[in-house]
Design an enzyme around this catalytic site. Structure first.
Site, PDB file in Angstrom:
ATOM      1  N   ASP A 156      30.507  39.670  45.190  1.00  0.00           N
ATOM      2  CA  ASP A 156      30.961  39.345  43.837  1.00  0.00           C
ATOM      3  C   ASP A 156      32.475  39.105  43.899  1.00  0.00           C
ATOM      4  OD1 ASP A 156      30.958  39.138  41.007  1.00  0.00           O
ATOM      5  OD2 ASP A 156      31.575  41.228  40.864  1.00  0.00           O
ATOM      6  N   LYS A 157      33.028  38.531  42.848  1.00  0.00           N
ATOM      7  CA  LYS A 157      34.478  38.281  42.836  1.00  0.00           C
ATOM      8  C   LYS A 157      35.217  39.343  42.017  1.00  0.00           C
ATOM      9  CE  LYS A 157      36.416  35.504  39.948  1.00  0.00           C
ATOM     10  NZ  LYS A 157      37.460  36.379  39.354  1.00  0.00           N
TER      11      LYS A 157
ATOM     12  N   LYS B  83      48.354  26.026  24.869  1.00  0.00           N
ATOM     13  CA  LYS B  83      48.350  26.228  26.314  1.00  0.00           C
ATOM     14  C   LYS B  83      46.938  25.972  26.824  1.00  0.00           C
ATOM     15  CE  LYS B  83      47.283  31.162  26.332  1.00  0.00           C
ATOM     16  NZ  LYS B  83      47.786  32.520  26.449  1.00  0.00           N
TER      17      LYS B  83
ATOM     18  N   LYS C  37      21.840  35.211  41.685  1.00  0.00           N
ATOM     19  CA  LYS C  37      22.444  35.901  42.831  1.00  0.00           C
ATOM     20  C   LYS C  37      21.361  36.490  43.734  1.00  0.00           C
ATOM     21  CE  LYS C  37      26.837  37.228  40.636  1.00  0.00           C
ATOM     22  NZ  LYS C  37      27.735  38.347  40.294  1.00  0.00           N
TER      23      LYS C  37
END
Length: 1045
Positions: free
Chosen positions: A377-378, A566, A763
């Site tokens: 996972d990140k 932004k 996953k």
């Protein structure tokens, strides 16, 4: 890089189809859907390229591509023998389970707020359950898991055969005692693991929450929460179930919600597969070897009966020979391995270099030494999910972390000048507004540009400051306290995105602090302590489609209206005024792994804003195409905006992520990052963490929605070499639907793969795909509930205790506290566990083979009689007290020191090839056993003089000494406990000789003749092997010995 690679021409049919899609209106396309389907069906005749030859000599992608491999399907009897029976059994079991388990009908539910007792339906308990068994299924489940192994099933049949008088060849305890001991050890180990899971579940289920009732607030356990309960969830508290939030307090971080789904109906549980009983690759390999031993056992028994001439009741003799040689398959193999696994788990948890590591599944420590794919996972695993502001670029000047003090000085000077000007002009407030609003347009000094950029960053966001209450009595007192006290000590920021928190924290560090925010206004504190109030007129939130957010504010002191915006460079580049630096600097920051945001502003007059507000409100009231009309009105403002700055934010990596990933890559482990984040974020982290090295290209797989698009994109990807792949979950789904085998084969050739926008089930599906297509061992590591399915599906699951809770670590096989610990866990403990178990397993089999060889020689010499050579306690003692401790001490052996294993991770590559335990090494041990067994038995028969009992004494004593010397020969690094085990076992045997009158002639044992005969036989059986080992290490040393020397 990818834009410059020439692509081969697309076939005319495909060109026509592409032109058709771009030119024909949607209605006509719908009418001609059958024709399109016919064209897409032609792709069945257009297989993907899986080799380079197809690109060399033809203009067409399709016509030159060799067909993808199609596996030959087995049918009939061949299918049944080659695994079909397993499939049939599994299908029958699934059918029975579905019959027994009533499937609940999905329908809408009525929830009574605060009155769960009024709910008509019965809903599941809100209990977390990670246990594999219950009180009724424990014993049957454990017995099934044990006897599904051929080894244990074989010994169960052998032990049961001793109840038949005609087949009985020894005491019952010589068979049932070892089997019972093995089962007892296994059950105790499983019971301990299960009890630990129960304790962990109980800890989570016992967490207390506040529930709102008619009588006020009451404390309730997590497991007692019901559908309809009104639950108060405090700041940093785990959300106990699926809830709909009814009220939030931004200042205290508390929410009140109503419970909708509980227990197994919650989303996290439904996304999680049932935990499976994981079996290590080493156990499967040993199971195959025991089958080979069984075939050898049957062959040897048939040979003995054949040499007898099939006289008398030969079938009974055959079975007796099977029982006599049954020690070829050692019952002690399972118990030694299981005790070894427990020892490895204890060593892992006691390792001071990886504190807090917990072994939750004690059956697969060897898997840590066989991994080829690591799926990670990140967020929270590779990163801390904490953003750090790294870079501010104004076009002509750039500021980094080492020059932030310059920005702070500019801000201090800027606001001190503004304060002095405002105090000087305090008498004329209204006229000064126009002067101040026009002043920044004239002044374009670096100081004013910094001032405008910092102010824009401090205002354009959705961040709310939260103040911790020290009194903490009621909400009203907290609010009153907050309104009067903006002290820095107890302020924290909350936002949906950590990027925004990082930006606001940075403006605070340079002097401009966000101190308060509500729905209509926000307040900033200047370096001089002055409070500036801005009224929030409009907020345009960030969406994945627009990739930007905006806000319109009015300055209370000047009345000036400003539109700040932004967003990502791809969205903002067409909005801001022309410039020649934005694209280049965005590329530079992206290469550093920074997440970039472009900040711009536009000043509005009162008339301009009133006109916009009228059109905006009118668009929001539209019945048809409301979203399109609202977007069109907002876009009318997004023109020729003034570019203020470019910011670079880094998602702070976990400690030592870069060297750990590099170590794993050098060890031959391929790393796949599976994350739910968007593509740009995932790509940035892949670069900053060095998951993708700076010299490697990245191929970003374009979004595909049809089979034709997937076909073309896969062919484009096929032309790339040594590049990392980045693909989204939607595109992955399409590729796997039509080209599963081809996609996996291409992806497995990549040095790294990044899958973004992945769901939890996706996953787990990717893990299973790798297991199915490659046959290699996989490891999954994550920290959140959305990683549980992936962790449970992998051959080895590792959970990190992080900010997302303990759900992943509780469901994992191994739990660690930091990602960097995985390096030592694999390189050191994985290596040792696999090497030790391989040596231990083969030595235990050697111990059974040598005594079976002696039995075969004995039976051959004495007219193929089915009579046991050693009986009763001699057989039990041989497998336990006489040799058990030295053999088991092999779990302390190591071929290289931990420091060396970490310094040279390339050594890990050898482990994945499985050379420590293979048919080759097994055959070597078989030959050693046959040689030593033959020498021991023939030597004893040659040297004995008068009585048969002397043969037993000489051969058995020489056998014990040979086994002790063979352990010493196998050991690579001595440990003091190994020495103790050797001498303790020898002492036990010598001491027991006085009590073995039934088997030995004690008077003969005390003579010198006995000693020299035993010594001579032992030397002949062991000395040649010592010489061979010395020669092999000298002329063909293993790779690790070159490093240690």
């Amino acid at each position: 890089m990818a834009d410059h690679i020439p692509l081969h021409p697309v076939p005319r049919s495909t060109q026509r189809r592409a032109a058709y899609y771009t030119s024909v209106p949607a209605a006509q396309r719908h009418n001609r859907r059958y024709q399109v389907e016919d064209e897409s069906s032609l792709l069945d005749e257009m297989p993907l390229m899986m080799s380079e030859e197809g690109f060399e000599n033809d203009e067409s992608d399709y016509h030159t591509l060799p067909r993808a491999r199609v596996s030959h399907r087995k049918t009939g009897l061949e299918w049944f023998i080659c695994g079909g029976w397993k499939f049939l059994c599994a299908s029958c079991c699934d059918w029975l389970i579905n019959i027994c388990r009533r499937k609940k009908e999905l329908k809408a539910r009525t929830v009574w707020l605060g009155c769960p007792e009024k709910c008509e339906e019965k809903y599941p308990r809100n209990a977390i359950k990670n246990q594999k068994y219950n009180i009724f299924t424990f014993i049957p489940g454990v017995l099934y898991e044990q006897f599904k192994f051929f080894l244990n099933l074989y010994f169960l049949i052998v032990s049961c055969s001793q109840f038949v008088p005609a087949l009985k060849i020894g005491y019952l305890y010589t068979y049932w005692a070892p089997l019972g001991f093995v089962l007892a050890v296994t059950m105790v180990r499983e019971a301990v693991d299960e009890f630990r899971r129960y304790q962990r579940d109980k800890e989570m289920n016992s967490q207390l929450y506040s529930k709102l009732t008619i009588r006020g607030k009451v404390q309730v356990k997590s497991s007692d929460i019901q559908v309809g309960d009104l639950i108060i969830v405090e700041k940093n508290q785990r959300i106990p179930s699926d809830m709909v939030f009814l009220r939030t307090s931004e200042k205290t971080g508390t929410v009140i919600g109503v419970v909708i789904y509980t227990g197994k109906e919650t989303r996290s549980v439904m996304n999680t597969s049932n935990p499976k009983n994981k079996v290590g690759l080493l156990d499967l390999e040993l199971n195959q070897l025991t089958k080979a031993l069984f075939l050898a056992l049957v062959a040897l028994s048939i040979v003995m009966v054949t040499l007898q001439g099939f006289v008398g009741p030969w079938y009974r003799n055959l079975f007796r020979f099977l029982l006599l040689f049954s020690y070829i398959i050692p019952i002690s193999l399972r118990v030694n391995l299981d005790m070894g696994k427990a020892a490895y788990g204890w060593m892992i948890m006691k390792d001071d270099n990886i504190p807090g590591t917990v072994v939750r599944t004690s059956t697969i420590p060897e898997e840590l030494g066989r991994l080829v794919y690591l799926l990670t996972d990140k967020t929270g695993t590779l990163t801390q999910n904490e953003m750090i502001f790294k870079r501010l670029h104004l076009g002509t000047v750039s500021y980094g972390t080492d020059t932030m003090d310059e920005i702070q000085n500019h801000i201090i000077n800027s606001y001190s000048q503004m304060h002095s000007q405002s105090s000087g002009n305090s008498t004329s407030s209204t006229p000064s507004r126009k002067v101040q609003s026009s002043a920044p347009k004239v002044r374009k000094t670096v100081s004013s540009r910094i001032h405008e950029a910092v102010k824009a960053i401090a205002l354009c966001h959705n961040v709310t400051p939260v103040y911790e209450s020290h009194a903490g009595v009621t909400g009203e007192t907290e609010y009153a306290e907050v309104d009067q006290n903006f002290s820095d000590e107890n302020r924290t920021y909350q936002a949906s995105s950590p990027d925004e928190v990082a930006l606001v924290q940075w403006t605070e560090s340079v002097g401009l602090t966000l101190v308060n925010r509500d729905l209509t206004s926000m307040q900033l504190k200047t370096p001089g302590g002055q409070i500036l109030t801005y009224y929030i007129l409009q907020v345009f939130p960030f969406t994945s489609e627009s990739k930007r957010m905006g806000i319109i504010v009015r300055d209370e002191s000047t009345g000036e209206i400003t539109f700040y915006m932004k967003g990502a460079d791809v969205a903002m580049s067409t909005i801001v005024q022309y410039n020649d630096w934005l694209e280049e600097e965005c590329g530079n920051m992206a290469r550093e792994g920074l997440r970039t945001l472009v900040v711009a502003k536009k000043s509005l007059t009162e008339e301009q804003y009133q006109d916009f507000e009228n059109r905006y409100n009118q668009a929001k009231l539209s019945i048809h195409d409301r979203a399109l009309k609202v977007a069109a009105v907002v876009e009318s403002l997004e023109r020729e905006m003034e570019l203020l700055c470019l910011t670079g934010v880094e998602d702070q990596l976990q400690a030592d992520v870069r060297p750990t990933l590099e170590m794993l890559r050098n060890a031959g482990i391929k790393i796949w990052m599976l994350t739910g984040d968007k593509l740009e974020t995932a790509t940035c982290i892949a670069k900053s963490s060095h998951l993708v090295s700076r010299t490697q290209d990245i191929h970003i797989f374009r979004p595909v929605i049809s089979r034709g698009e997937a076909h073309l994109e896969l062919n484009a990807f096929r032309r790339k070499h040594d590049c990392a792949l980045v693909i989204s979950g939607d595109s992955l789904e399409v590729c796997l639907k039509y080209y599963e085998h081809e996609f996996v084969e291409l992806a497995c050739q990549c040095p790294a793969v990044v899958c973004c926008r992945c769901s939890p089930t996706q996953k787990a599906h990717i893990v299973k795909l790798l297991q199915h297509h490659t046959g290699k061992r996989t490891c999954a590591i994550g920290d959140g509930g959305n990683d549980v399915s992936m962790i449970q599906a992998a051959d080895c699951g590792i959970g990190i205790e992080g900010k997302e809770g303990k759900q992943a670590s509780l469901a994992a096989d191994f739990s660690i506290t930091q990602f960097k610990h995985i390096g030592r866990l694999l390189m050191v403990h994985g290596r040792n566990s696999y090497k030790r178990s391989a040596a231990l397993g083969q030595f235990v089999m050697h111990r059974g083979l040598i005594i079976s060889t002696m039995q075969a020689v004995f039976s051959s010499v004495f007219y193929f009689a089915s009579i046991p050579l050693y009986q009763g306690f001699l057989m039990v003692g041989y497998a336990t007290i006489y040799t058990m401790f030295p053999v088991f001490s092999l779990v302390l052996d190591q071929d290289v020191k931990p420091e060396m294993a970490l310094l040279y991770p390339e050594l890990y590559k050898d482990l994945t090839k499985g050379r420590s335990l293979s048919f080759k090494t097994f055959l070597i041990w078989v030959l050693i056993s046959i040689y030593q067994g033959g020498i021991l038995m023939y030597g004893a028969l040659l040297l004995f003089e008068s009585e048969f009992v002397h043969v037993v004494a000489i051969s058995f004593t020489a056998l014990i000494l040979t086994e002790l010397l063979m352990v010493a020969l196998t050991i690579r690094t001595w440990h003091w406990l190994m020495v103790v085990a050797e001498f303790f076992s020898l002492g036990c045997y010598v001491a027991s000789l006085a009590f073995l009158n039934e088997y030995f002639d004690v008077a003969f044992i005390m003579t010198v003749t006995f000693l020299w005969k035993v010594s001579a036989i032992t030397v002949v059986s062991c000395l040649p092997l010592y010489i061979l080992k010395y020669l092999k290490r000298k002329f063909s040393p293993p790779s690790y010995s070159k490093l240690t020397s």
